[in-house]
Design an enzyme around this catalytic site. Structure first.
Site, PDB file in Angstrom:
ATOM      1  N   TYR A  91      31.028 -11.381  27.967  1.00 44.81           N
ATOM      2  CA  TYR A  91      31.910 -10.914  26.893  1.00 44.81           C
ATOM      3  C   TYR A  91      33.275 -11.616  26.923  1.00 44.81           C
ATOM      4  O   TYR A  91      33.987 -11.641  25.927  1.00 44.81           O
ATOM      5  CB  TYR A  91      32.139  -9.403  26.981  1.00 44.81           C
ATOM      6  CG  TYR A  91      30.913  -8.566  26.650  1.00 44.81           C
ATOM      7  CD1 TYR A  91      29.791  -9.135  26.072  1.00 44.81           C
ATOM      8  CD2 TYR A  91      30.900  -7.205  26.914  1.00 44.81           C
ATOM      9  CE1 TYR A  91      28.680  -8.385  25.779  1.00 44.81           C
ATOM     10  CE2 TYR A  91      29.783  -6.432  26.616  1.00 44.81           C
ATOM     11  CZ  TYR A  91      28.683  -7.029  26.051  1.00 44.81           C
ATOM     12  OH  TYR A  91      27.581  -6.275  25.754  1.00 44.81           O
ATOM     13  N   LYS A 126      19.757  -9.902  36.992  1.00 42.71           N
ATOM     14  CA  LYS A 126      18.639 -10.708  36.487  1.00 42.71           C
ATOM     15  C   LYS A 126      18.589 -11.958  37.363  1.00 42.71           C
ATOM     16  O   LYS A 126      18.675 -13.092  36.888  1.00 42.71           O
ATOM     17  CB  LYS A 126      18.893 -11.023  35.003  1.00 42.71           C
ATOM     18  CG  LYS A 126      17.731 -11.649  34.283  1.00 42.71           C
ATOM     19  CD  LYS A 126      16.567 -10.726  34.033  1.00 42.71           C
ATOM     20  CE  LYS A 126      15.425 -11.458  33.366  1.00 42.71           C
ATOM     21  NZ  LYS A 126      14.164 -10.708  33.344  1.00 42.71           N
ATOM     22  N   ASP A 136      15.452  -5.792  33.093  1.00 44.08           N
ATOM     23  CA  ASP A 136      14.359  -5.391  32.194  1.00 44.08           C
ATOM     24  C   ASP A 136      13.568  -4.229  32.801  1.00 44.08           C
ATOM     25  O   ASP A 136      13.207  -3.264  32.120  1.00 44.08           O
ATOM     26  CB  ASP A 136      13.444  -6.574  31.862  1.00 44.08           C
ATOM     27  CG  ASP A 136      13.149  -7.471  33.055  1.00 44.08           C
ATOM     28  OD1 ASP A 136      13.794  -7.305  34.112  1.00 44.08           O
ATOM     29  OD2 ASP A 136      12.259  -8.330  32.948  1.00 44.08           O
ATOM     30  N   ASP A 177      26.581  -2.255  29.448  1.00 45.63           N
ATOM     31  CA  ASP A 177      26.817  -1.820  28.070  1.00 45.63           C
ATOM     32  C   ASP A 177      25.520  -1.216  27.516  1.00 45.63           C
ATOM     33  O   ASP A 177      25.496  -0.108  26.955  1.00 45.63           O
ATOM     34  CB  ASP A 177      27.237  -3.053  27.254  1.00 45.63           C
ATOM     35  CG  ASP A 177      27.735  -2.711  25.862  1.00 45.63           C
ATOM     36  OD1 ASP A 177      27.769  -1.519  25.525  1.00 45.63           O
ATOM     37  OD2 ASP A 177      28.068  -3.638  25.110  1.00 45.63           O
ATOM     38  N   ASP A 202      24.333   3.082  27.401  1.00 44.12           N
ATOM     39  CA  ASP A 202      23.985   3.706  26.117  1.00 44.12           C
ATOM     40  C   ASP A 202      22.565   4.274  26.162  1.00 44.12           C
ATOM     41  O   ASP A 202      22.289   5.347  25.619  1.00 44.12           O
ATOM     42  CB  ASP A 202      24.081   2.693  24.977  1.00 44.12           C
ATOM     43  CG  ASP A 202      25.431   2.744  24.276  1.00 44.12           C
ATOM     44  OD1 ASP A 202      26.365   3.327  24.854  1.00 44.12           O
ATOM     45  OD2 ASP A 202      25.558   2.198  23.165  1.00 44.12           O
TER      46      ASP A 202
END
Ligand code: NAD
Length: 358
Positions: free
Chosen positions: A142, A192, A224, A248, A252
Site C-alpha cells: 500500500y 505467502k 490462501d 486488510d 474483514d
C-alpha cells in the site's frame, strides 16, 4: 492523575455513536474513582466543511496532547466528488501517519448472545470464535515505492511494490507476541512465503522474535489457506499476525463471519501513546441522524481504549460485561431478534452506561 481523551466524532453516525462511547467511558471511570477529561476535534468531511482540510493541524495537535484518541467514522456521499487529498478518508490515513500508528488490532469475537447472527454453519459457530488480527498498518504494497501507471511496450501498465524492512517486521511481530501473551498464547503468522521474498523475510524475523516468547505456540500459514481456515474452523485461531494487505482482507473476513458489523471494535497503536480506538464500520450515511445506529462497536472500542490505551483493565471489563448484559434483553435494529426489546442508539448507550454504573 486525570487522563485526557481526544474525541474525533467525524461524519454520519460518528457523532451519535461517539456520544454513547463517551457515556460508557465516564460511567466506568466514575465507578472506580478514575478521573477522565475530554477534548473534541474535527476530522473527515466535517473538518473539510469547516476548514478546507480533512485533517486540520489543530486536530493533530489535540490528538498528540491526549492520552488516547477515540474516533467515530468519516465519509459520506456529500464529499465523494472531492479530489483524493481532500476526501474524508484522507483524514484517517493522515492521523494514523501523524501518530505513527503501525499496528492495527481487530478482535473478532462471537458473543454467545449473538450466535444466531454468525454466518457459519451452526456446528462450526458452536466451537466459538474469539480471535484477534494484528495487522501491520504503515508498510507493505500500500505504501511501497515505486508505484504508478505507465506505458510499457505500448500498453498502460500498473505496478506497486511489496516491501518490508526487518525493523518494520520486528516491531509488529513484538506487538503480536505481546498480544498473545495476554490471551491464549497462540500465534499464527500469515504470509505467502512460497512465492514472495517479502514473506520469506517476514517468516524469518517472526521466528527470531519468537525466541523471546517461549510460552507462545507459533504456527505459520499461507494467506490462501488462512482465508479458508477462517471460515472452516475459526476456533483454531487466537492471534493472527500479518502484513498490511493480507491483514486488510483477513480482518474483514473475520469480522464478516461474526455477522454483526455494528459490534466490532479496533485499536491502532504505535510505539508510544496516544493510540487510536474506533469501530471497524463506516459512517453509515443511510441511517445517520435517525437514532438507528448500533453504538456497541464504539462502546467496545471504549473498552479497548481503557485496557490498551489507559491501562485500566478493570474499567474495560466493566464495559464489556455491561454490553453482554444489555444484549440479553435489548437490541438495535441491525441485530434485532424475536423476544428482545428494540431500542435506538441513544437508549442503548444509556442502558449500557446504567449497567456499568451498577
Ligand atoms: P458502512 O460501514 O458505513 O455501512 C455499511 C452498512 O452497514 C450500511 O448499511 C450501514 O447502515 C450499516 N452499518 C454500519 N455501521 C452500523 C452501525 N453501527 N449500526 C447499524 N448499522 C450499521 O460502509 P459503507 O456504506 O461502505 O461506507 C459509508 C461511508 O463510510 C463511506 O464514505 C466510506 O468511505 C466510509 N467508511 C469510513 C470508515 C472509517 O471511518 N473508518 C470505514 C469504512 C467506511
Amino acid at each position: 492523575m486525570t487522563k485526557t481523551i481526544c474525541l474525533l466524532p467525524g461524519d454520519g453516525i460518528g457523532t451519535e455513536i461517539v456520544a454513547q462511547g463517551k457515556k460508557a467511558l465516564e460511567a466506568a471511570a466514575n465507578r472506580t474513582g478514575q478521573s477522565l477529561a475530554f477534548t473534541s476535534a474535527l476530522i473527515g468531511g466535517a473538518a473539510y466543511d469547516e476548514t478546507g482540510s480533512p485533517l486540520p493541524q489543530e486536530t493533530v495537535d489535540m490528538c498528540r496532547a491526549a492520552d488516547a484518541v477515540f474516533l467515530g467514522a468519516v465519509g459520506g456521499p456529500k464529499w465523494d466528488a472531492l479530489s483524493p487529498d481532500k476526501r474524508p478518508e484522507k483524514g484517517i490515513l493522515g492521523i494514523r501517519k501523524e501518530l505513527g500508528l503501525f499496528a492495527n488490532l481487530r478482535p473478532a469475537l462471537l458473543l454467545p448472545e449473538l450466535a444466531g447472527a454468525c454466518l457459519l454453519r451452526a456446528d462450526t459457530a458452536k466451537k466459538g470464535l474469539d480471535l484477534i488480527v494484528v495487522r501491520e498498518l504503515t508498510g507493505d504494497i500500500y505504501f511501497g515505492q515505486p508505484r504508478g501507471i505507465e506505458v510499457r511496450d505500448g500498453q498502460r501498465t500498473g505496478f506497486n511494490t511489496m516491501v518490508y524492512s526487518e525493523e518494520e517486521i520486528r516491531r509488529i511481530a513484538v506487538v503480536g507476541f505481546d498480544t498473545a501473551m495476554k490471551r491464549r498464547k497462540k500465534l499464527c503468522s500469515v504470509d505467502k512465503s512460497n512465492v514472495l521474498e517479502t514473506s520469506r523475510l517476514w517468516r524469518e524475523i517472526v521466528n527470531d522474535v519468537a525466541k523471546a516468547y517461549p510460552e507462545v505456540e507459533v504456527e505459520h500459514m499461507y494467506v490462501d489457506n488462512a482465508a479458508m481456515q477462517l471460515v472452516r474452523d475459526p476456533s483454531q485461531f487466537d492471534v493472527v499476525l500479518t502484513g498490511n494487505i493480507f491483514g486488510d482482507i483477513l480482518s474483514d473476513e473475520a469480522a464478516a463471519i461474526t455477522g454483526s458489523l455494528g459490534m466490532l471494535p479496533s485499536a491502532s497503536m504505535g510505539s508510544q501513546a496516544p493510540a487510536l480506538f474506533e469501530p471497524i464500520h463506516g459512517s453509515a450515511p443511510d441511517i445517520a441522524g435517525q437514532d438507528k445506529a448500533n453504538p456497541l462497536a464504539t462502546i467496545l472500542s471504549a473498552a479497548m481504549l481503557m485496557r490498551l490505551g489507559l491501562n485500566m483493565p478493570e474499567e474495560a471489563a466493566l464495559i464489556e460485561a455491561a454490553v453482554s448484559a444489555a444484549l440479553a434483553s435489548y437490541r438495535t435494529a441491525d441485530i434485532m431478534e424475536p423476544g428482545k426489546t428494540l431500542v435506538g442508539c441513544e437508549k442503548m448507550g444509556d442502558i449500557v452506561a446504567g449497567l456499568i454504573a451498577g
